[in-house]
Design a protein around this motif. Structure first.
Motif, PDB file in Angstrom:
ATOM      1  N   ASP A 279       0.879  -1.164   0.000  1.00 52.89           N
ATOM      2  CA  ASP A 279       0.000   0.000   0.000  1.00 52.89           C
ATOM      3  C   ASP A 279       0.918   1.215   0.000  1.00 52.89           C
ATOM      4  OD1 ASP A 279      -3.016   1.038   0.913  1.00 52.89           O
ATOM      5  OD2 ASP A 279      -1.379   2.305   1.638  1.00 52.89           O
ATOM      6  N   VAL A 280       0.888   1.998  -1.071  1.00 53.47           N
ATOM      7  CA  VAL A 280       1.818   3.110  -1.240  1.00 53.47           C
ATOM      8  C   VAL A 280       1.042   4.425  -1.224  1.00 53.47           C
ATOM      9  CG1 VAL A 280       3.556   4.174  -2.729  1.00 53.47           C
ATOM     10  CG2 VAL A 280       3.392   1.669  -2.580  1.00 53.47           C
TER      11      VAL A 280
ATOM     12  N   VAL B  75      -8.358   4.713   5.326  1.00 51.80           N
ATOM     13  CA  VAL B  75      -8.530   5.457   6.566  1.00 51.80           C
ATOM     14  C   VAL B  75      -7.234   5.503   7.358  1.00 51.80           C
ATOM     15  CG1 VAL B  75      -9.734   5.511   8.779  1.00 51.80           C
ATOM     16  CG2 VAL B  75     -10.987   4.942   6.690  1.00 51.80           C
ATOM     17  N   VAL B  76      -6.633   4.318   7.536  1.00 55.44           N
ATOM     18  CA  VAL B  76      -5.455   4.224   8.403  1.00 55.44           C
ATOM     19  C   VAL B  76      -4.213   4.765   7.709  1.00 55.44           C
ATOM     20  CG1 VAL B  76      -3.950   2.663   9.665  1.00 55.44           C
ATOM     21  CG2 VAL B  76      -6.422   2.285   9.683  1.00 55.44           C
ATOM     22  N   PHE B  77      -3.855   4.207   6.562  1.00 57.78           N
ATOM     23  CA  PHE B  77      -2.619   4.617   5.894  1.00 57.78           C
ATOM     24  C   PHE B  77      -2.775   5.946   5.157  1.00 57.78           C
ATOM     25  CE2 PHE B  77      -1.740  -0.139   5.862  1.00 57.78           C
ATOM     26  CZ  PHE B  77      -0.907  -0.060   6.955  1.00 57.78           C
ATOM     27  N   GLY B  78      -3.948   6.138   4.526  1.00 56.37           N
ATOM     28  CA  GLY B  78      -4.172   7.418   3.862  1.00 56.37           C
ATOM     29  C   GLY B  78      -4.205   8.564   4.854  1.00 56.37           C
TER      30      GLY B  78
ATOM     31  N   GLN C 109       5.195   6.798   1.660  1.00 62.73           N
ATOM     32  CA  GLN C 109       4.891   5.805   2.706  1.00 62.73           C
ATOM     33  C   GLN C 109       4.533   4.492   2.022  1.00 62.73           C
ATOM     34  OE1 GLN C 109       2.120   7.025   5.965  1.00 62.73           O
ATOM     35  NE2 GLN C 109       0.812   5.481   5.043  1.00 62.73           N
ATOM     36  N   ARG C 110       5.121   3.415   2.490  1.00 62.20           N
ATOM     37  CA  ARG C 110       4.847   2.107   1.881  1.00 62.20           C
ATOM     38  C   ARG C 110       4.635   1.060   2.964  1.00 62.20           C
ATOM     39  NH1 ARG C 110       8.529  -1.680  -2.062  1.00 62.20           N
ATOM     40  NH2 ARG C 110      10.071  -1.283  -0.443  1.00 62.20           N
ATOM     41  N   ALA C 111       3.461   0.427   2.969  1.00 69.09           N
ATOM     42  CA  ALA C 111       3.184  -0.708   3.844  1.00 69.09           C
ATOM     43  C   ALA C 111       3.316  -1.964   3.010  1.00 69.09           C
ATOM     44  CB  ALA C 111       1.785  -0.602   4.431  1.00 69.09           C
ATOM     45  N   LEU C 112       3.997  -2.972   3.580  1.00 68.61           N
ATOM     46  CA  LEU C 112       4.240  -4.220   2.849  1.00 68.61           C
ATOM     47  C   LEU C 112       3.816  -5.403   3.704  1.00 68.61           C
ATOM     48  CD1 LEU C 112       7.161  -2.335   2.719  1.00 68.61           C
ATOM     49  CD2 LEU C 112       7.293  -3.700   0.635  1.00 68.61           C
ATOM     50  N   PHE C 113       3.266  -6.410   3.056  1.00 65.51           N
ATOM     51  CA  PHE C 113       2.822  -7.599   3.779  1.00 65.51           C
ATOM     52  C   PHE C 113       3.090  -8.837   2.939  1.00 65.51           C
ATOM     53  CE2 PHE C 113      -0.513 -10.688   5.084  1.00 65.51           C
ATOM     54  CZ  PHE C 113      -0.111 -10.853   6.402  1.00 65.51           C
ATOM     55  N   HIS C 114       3.829  -9.776   3.535  1.00 70.65           N
ATOM     56  CA  HIS C 114       4.099 -11.064   2.888  1.00 70.65           C
ATOM     57  C   HIS C 114       3.266 -12.117   3.609  1.00 70.65           C
ATOM     58  CE1 HIS C 114       5.939 -14.525   1.156  1.00 70.65           C
ATOM     59  NE2 HIS C 114       6.606 -14.852   2.231  1.00 70.65           N
ATOM     60  N   PRO C 115       2.184 -12.602   2.998  1.00 75.65           N
ATOM     61  CA  PRO C 115       1.286 -13.529   3.687  1.00 75.65           C
ATOM     62  C   PRO C 115       1.889 -14.916   3.846  1.00 75.65           C
ATOM     63  CG  PRO C 115       0.619 -13.285   1.400  1.00 75.65           C
ATOM     64  CD  PRO C 115       1.752 -12.320   1.616  1.00 75.65           C
TER      65      PRO C 115
ATOM     66  N   TYR D 139      -6.269 -12.399   5.591  1.00 74.72           N
ATOM     67  CA  TYR D 139      -6.043 -11.276   6.510  1.00 74.72           C
ATOM     68  C   TYR D 139      -5.860  -9.978   5.737  1.00 74.72           C
ATOM     69  CZ  TYR D 139      -3.673  -8.168   9.782  1.00 74.72           C
ATOM     70  OH  TYR D 139      -3.314  -7.079  10.531  1.00 74.72           O
ATOM     71  N   TRP D 140      -5.030  -9.999   4.692  1.00 77.11           N
ATOM     72  CA  TRP D 140      -4.772  -8.779   3.948  1.00 77.11           C
ATOM     73  C   TRP D 140      -6.066  -8.225   3.334  1.00 77.11           C
ATOM     74  CZ3 TRP D 140      -1.208  -5.111   3.210  1.00 77.11           C
ATOM     75  CH2 TRP D 140      -1.369  -4.254   2.119  1.00 77.11           C
ATOM     76  N   TRP D 141      -6.835  -9.100   2.715  1.00 75.36           N
ATOM     77  CA  TRP D 141      -8.045  -8.619   2.061  1.00 75.36           C
ATOM     78  C   TRP D 141      -9.115  -8.217   3.067  1.00 75.36           C
ATOM     79  CZ3 TRP D 141      -7.391  -6.796  -2.392  1.00 75.36           C
ATOM     80  CH2 TRP D 141      -6.456  -7.352  -3.275  1.00 75.36           C
ATOM     81  N   ALA D 142      -9.060  -8.766   4.282  1.00 76.14           N
ATOM     82  CA  ALA D 142     -10.016  -8.372   5.315  1.00 76.14           C
ATOM     83  C   ALA D 142      -9.745  -6.961   5.819  1.00 76.14           C
ATOM     84  CB  ALA D 142      -9.980  -9.367   6.471  1.00 76.14           C
ATOM     85  N   VAL D 143      -8.476  -6.592   5.899  1.00 75.44           N
ATOM     86  CA  VAL D 143      -8.136  -5.258   6.427  1.00 75.44           C
ATOM     87  C   VAL D 143      -7.951  -4.223   5.322  1.00 75.44           C
ATOM     88  CG1 VAL D 143      -7.071  -6.242   8.487  1.00 75.44           C
ATOM     89  CG2 VAL D 143      -5.638  -5.750   6.495  1.00 75.44           C
ATOM     90  N   ALA D 144      -7.871  -4.658   4.058  1.00 70.11           N
ATOM     91  CA  ALA D 144      -7.640  -3.731   2.948  1.00 70.11           C
ATOM     92  C   ALA D 144      -8.646  -2.589   2.897  1.00 70.11           C
ATOM     93  CB  ALA D 144      -7.616  -4.490   1.623  1.00 70.11           C
ATOM     94  N   PRO D 145      -9.943  -2.810   3.180  1.00 65.80           N
ATOM     95  CA  PRO D 145     -10.895  -1.694   3.124  1.00 65.80           C
ATOM     96  C   PRO D 145     -10.578  -0.562   4.106  1.00 65.80           C
ATOM     97  CG  PRO D 145     -12.068  -3.789   3.082  1.00 65.80           C
ATOM     98  CD  PRO D 145     -10.638  -4.098   3.396  1.00 65.80           C
TER      99      PRO D 145
END
Length: 519
Positions: free
Chosen positions: A351-352, A483-486, A459-465, A473-479
């Motif tokens: 998420d960039v 709000v959080v990262f933006g 800003q870059r958030a990275l996640f390796h499932p 998990y990633w798709w559950a929190v993506a929505p």
């Protein structure tokens, strides 16, 4: 203190394991100041890179459980400090400790090390070892294994260590400050002999020069025997707090009280449990023989009230050299972010966010380096709080570890439920998540200048499932990312823009937690 030469005209070489931990990180500069040469053994040498003493010590990569790297690290060492333990690594941590201690003793003997120094826990008199908590039982066994290694060994045994940033001190401090009325476990009436961290370090340094025929345990403690209740009452007095009301009840077992401690203090239940279990029995020194070899200077051992005053002074001046969270969290991911952007064929979600900032780059960096702790995370505070509570519920560290320093970070620092993996002053801060996740996660923040000379925040958030659960998990929190990262990117930029241009290097960052919206 005069340091003896090692026969080659040089000062003796001390190998320090656990240098990334609370005691080890303070012992290294004390040994250097005493005239010793120091070599540190670390699984991640980069975590020692930014310490003030880093250029004065040698750092090698290795692990006490790896015979090959351990043998290389011990080569040429005169004194070897064993300051590691496997507590919290799983149900078999006692076996891990046992094997590591045997390997350490065998390799030290083979390398010709003339002394081992180990910091263990003070055990209660007259209590069979089988009745001790797993934590104390393992510490006692490690000491016994090292004493039987064939290398002269000094086992220093301490109870509660009082010093800025120690787990015992943070537990005491937060319990007393946050709860004017406390319903407490029975162990608040257990007698304890606390010791100031300065006296622990003095004994550790002095143990390096013990005569070769001395191989035994030494109890180290302060001049007073107190109950935990006494300690809370006296802490309140030293800190200038109103007198605390303490009501002990029998139903709070060490297991239950560890969760209670985890809710009230920054110390998670996984660390609080061995501390509270160790308080079931009286832990009082039975001798002070170390003074025969390491004489007490005037004013030592330091009394409890003075130890608290010294610790609080360090905390208030933001001059805490190491904290209980300096050591890696057992079970937390330690994989560094790979340099291969394609992750060698694996999945990597990102998420960039990028924003132009109407402020000097130095002002933006000041906000980036000051993130977390009291300054918060610049977006949706409730979401961060809930995520921290959920992490605690599953045995994680939660969000309350805070920061070692209010405005400066270094590689290896814990930062709430993150750890600093990389920092390039003025440009990059990379954090690795230590929360419980079905995968590996990082958060990168950049302060840059674009081709037009404008300040840019990236800003870059990275996640390796890990497995299907990680992807879910990633798709559950993506929505919630917008709000959080933006919101984080927008509010970091706004905070940087609010800093007066004349003071970009001021040591404190404006705190806007109460003004930040969930946008």
């Amino acid at each position: 203190m005069t340091v003896p030469e090692d026969g080659t005209g040089r000062a003796p070489l001390c190998l320090v394991t656990g240098a990334t931990g609370y005691v080890g990180g303070r012992l290294v500069p004390d040994l250097l100041d005493a005239g010793y040469r120091v070599r540190c053994l670390a699984r991640s040498p980069d975590r020692l890179r930014d310490h003030p003493w880093a250029e004065r010590a040698e750092v090698v990569r290795g692990d006490v459980t790896d015979p090959v790297s351990l043998a290389a690290a011990l080569r040429g060492a005169d004194v070897a400090y064993y300051l590691v333990h496997a507590l919290g690594t799983g149900r078999d941590f006692e076996e891990t400790d046992r094997k590591a201690a045997r390997t350490f003793g065998e390799r030290a003997r083979a390398a010709g090390v003339r002394r081992i120094v180990y910091l263990g826990g003070l055990t209660p008199a007259g209590v069979p070892e089988r009745e001790l908590s797993p934590h104390l039982r393992s510490r006692a066994e490690v000491g016994r294994i090292l004493l039987e290694s064939g290398v002269p060994t000094a086992v220093l045994r301490a109870a509660v260590v009082i010093g800025s940033g120690s787990a015992s001190f943070e537990m005491l401090r937060h319990l007393t400050e946050r709860l004017p009325v406390m319903v407490t476990p029975r162990w608040v009436h257990t007698r304890i002999q606390p010791v100031a961290v300065r006296d622990v370090l003095r004994a550790l340094v002095g143990a390096a020069g013990l005569p070769e025929d001395v191989s035994r345990t030494f109890d180290i403690g302060g001049p007073e025997v107190l109950t935990y209740r006494d300690m809370m009452v006296r802490y309140a007095a030293v800190a200038g707090l109103p007198r605390r009301v303490i009501v002990p009840v029998p139903v709070l077992t060490p297991g239950l009280s560890s969760h209670w401690v985890g809710l009230v203090t920054p110390v998670p239940a996984g660390i609080a449990r061995p501390l509270t279990e160790s308080l079931r029995h009286e832990v009082v020194c039975r001798e002070h023989d170390i003074a025969r070899y390491v004489p007490d200077p005037p004013g030592h051992p330091i009394g409890f009230d003075e130890a608290v005053r010294l610790a609080l002074k360090r905390v208030r001046e933001a001059d805490v050299a190491t904290r209980w969270s300096s050591a890696s969290v057992p079970g937390a991911p330690s994989d560094p972010l790979p340099t291969d952007p394609d992750w060698a064929g694996g999945s990597l979600y990102t998420d960039v966010r990028e924003r132009t900032v109407d402020a000097p780059r130095a002002s933006l960096w000041r906000v980036v380096e000051g993130i977390g702790g009291e300054n918060g995370w610049y977006s949706f505070p409730l979401a961060w709080t809930v995520r921290g509570l959920l992490d605690r519920l599953v045995g994680g560290v939660g969000l309350r570890r805070g920061r070692r320093d209010a405005s400066r970070l270094r590689v290896g620092d814990s930062l709430d439920f993150w750890r600093v993996e990389e920092i390039e002053p003025g440009r990059l801060l990379r954090l690795r998540a230590e929360m419980r996740l079905p995968g590996l996660a990082w958060l990168e923040m950049y302060a840059e200048t674009d081709d037009a000379g404008r300040t840019r925040y990236r800003q870059r958030a990275l996640f390796h499932p890990h497995g299907l659960l990680g992807h879910l998990y990633w798709w559950a929190v993506a929505p919630f990312h917008a709000v959080v990262f933006g919101g984080m990117a927008r509010n970091i930029a706004r905070t940087a823009e609010s800093i007066p241009a004349s003071a970009p290097n001021s040591p404190t960052t404006p705190t806007h937690k109460g003004q930040i919206s969930a946008e």
